[in-house]
Design a protein around this motif. Structure first.
Motif, PDB file in Angstrom:
ATOM      1  N   TYR A 164      42.466 -37.979 -25.606  1.00 20.00           N
ATOM      2  CA  TYR A 164      42.544 -38.421 -24.158  1.00 20.00           C
ATOM      3  C   TYR A 164      42.376 -37.446 -23.265  1.00 20.00           C
ATOM      4  CZ  TYR A 164      44.916 -40.468 -20.068  1.00 20.00           C
ATOM      5  OH  TYR A 164      45.002 -40.878 -18.783  1.00 20.00           O
ATOM      6  N   ALA A 165      42.859 -36.081 -23.569  1.00 24.66           N
ATOM      7  CA  ALA A 165      42.611 -35.072 -22.669  1.00 24.66           C
ATOM      8  C   ALA A 165      41.171 -34.642 -22.368  1.00 24.66           C
ATOM      9  CB  ALA A 165      43.561 -33.695 -23.232  1.00 24.66           C
ATOM     10  N   THR A 166      40.574 -34.642 -23.641  1.00 25.37           N
ATOM     11  CA  THR A 166      38.940 -34.343 -23.857  1.00 25.37           C
ATOM     12  C   THR A 166      38.280 -35.378 -22.874  1.00 25.37           C
ATOM     13  OG1 THR A 166      39.286 -33.210 -25.867  1.00 25.37           O
ATOM     14  CG2 THR A 166      37.016 -33.952 -25.213  1.00 25.37           C
ATOM     15  N   LYS A 167      38.701 -36.695 -23.114  1.00 28.26           N
ATOM     16  CA  LYS A 167      37.911 -37.699 -22.376  1.00 28.26           C
ATOM     17  C   LYS A 167      38.229 -37.454 -20.851  1.00 28.26           C
ATOM     18  CE  LYS A 167      38.488 -41.884 -20.300  1.00 28.26           C
ATOM     19  NZ  LYS A 167      39.138 -42.399 -19.267  1.00 28.26           N
ATOM     20  N   TRP A 199      34.791 -36.747 -18.436  1.00 28.67           N
ATOM     21  CA  TRP A 199      34.633 -37.893 -17.236  1.00 28.67           C
ATOM     22  C   TRP A 199      35.082 -37.363 -15.841  1.00 28.67           C
ATOM     23  CZ3 TRP A 199      32.300 -42.457 -17.350  1.00 28.67           C
ATOM     24  CH2 TRP A 199      32.028 -42.955 -18.611  1.00 28.67           C
ATOM     25  N   SER A 200      35.633 -36.173 -15.585  1.00 31.23           N
ATOM     26  CA  SER A 200      36.097 -35.805 -14.410  1.00 31.23           C
ATOM     27  C   SER A 200      34.710 -35.073 -13.731  1.00 31.23           C
ATOM     28  CB  SER A 200      37.118 -34.840 -14.643  1.00 31.23           C
ATOM     29  OG  SER A 200      36.942 -33.610 -15.331  1.00 31.23           O
TER      30      SER A 200
END
Length: 253
Positions: free
Chosen positions: A242-245, A249-250
């Protein structure tokens, strides 16, 4: 010969009646609280050791555990010397020797628990035609598991008014059909526990049910521990994904 055939017929009829009763009457098995219950529960080793004592001193006179190696008892706290001493109390068939003959020798921890009878026919002959079931997987083979084992062992009582038992049968309120060839084998103080625990019928039944649960699934504690580790790993992995996603995406907005 005629008496033996009669015993067999009686046992078969009893099983038939029990099966019919099971189909027409659902026997309610009360649930107990077990230390090994739930995801984080583990086998109570002290209770399992006491349960083994009950099996050895009471149950093993009729019931085998021929799928269980003696060394399995290491999982409930018996050390190597204790295992050797326990094994030495049994004899197993070995051979053939140089003369081509089978012989008996003291068991070793690698051997499985020997049967109290030479074969099924001998077991039936000693029990009025009924064959005592092997207890290796009993806690898994019966619906209700250890709850059923406990209920069955504590369910012997006098039959209600109007209930006529077949010859050689005993009344058990938790057995389908309520008629069973096995007598009530647990008696108050029927064993003397080394740890000083009072050997009530209920205590003996709970201890032997714990032991049979361990015997049927000796790696249950390790399996649960591995399951907890896997769940924790997946939670951490999901967090990292989730953190990687979020990070990836940021940069696109």
């Amino acid at each position: 010969m005629r008496a033996f055939k009669t015993a067999i017929l009686s046992a078969a009829l009893a099983l038939g009646l029990a099966g019919a009763a099971q189909a027409s009457e659902a026997v309610h098995i009360p649930q107990q609280n077990w230390p090994h219950g739930g995801v984080f529960g583990t086998i109570d080793k002290a209770a399992a050791q006491r349960g083994f004592q009950v099996y050895k001193e009471v149950c093993s006179a009729c019931h085998s555990m021929r799928l269980v190696p003696i060394r399995t008892l290491a999982g409930i706290g018996f050390n190597e010397e204790e295992l050797k001493a326990i094994a030495a109390g049994y004899e197993v068939q070995a051979g053939p020797n140089d003369a081509g003959e089978m012989f008996m020798r003291p068991a070793i921890p690698a051997d499985r628990f020997p049967s109290p009878f030479a074969n099924d026919q001998a077991a039936r002959a000693a029990n009025n035609g009924a064959l005592p079931p092997d207890l290796s997987l009993m806690a898994k083979a019966r619906v209700g598991g250890e709850d059923y084992v406990y209920a069955f062992l504590t369910g012997f009582e006098e039959p209600p008014a109007g209930v006529n038992l077949m010859p050689g049968m005993n009344y058990n309120k938790y057995f389908p059909g309520h008629q069973v060839g096995m007598p009530n084998i647990l008696q108050p103080d029927g064993v003397s526990y080394a740890d000083g625990t009072k050997a009530t019928v209920e205590q003996q039944a709970k201890d032997v049910a714990t032991f049979l649960t361990f015997a049927a699934e000796p790696h249950m504690d390790a399996r649960k521990q591995m399951g907890v580790k896997v769940i924790l790993f997946l939670i951490v992995l999901a967090g990292l994904m989730y953190a990687t996603k979020r990070k990836l995406w940021s940069t696109l907005h």
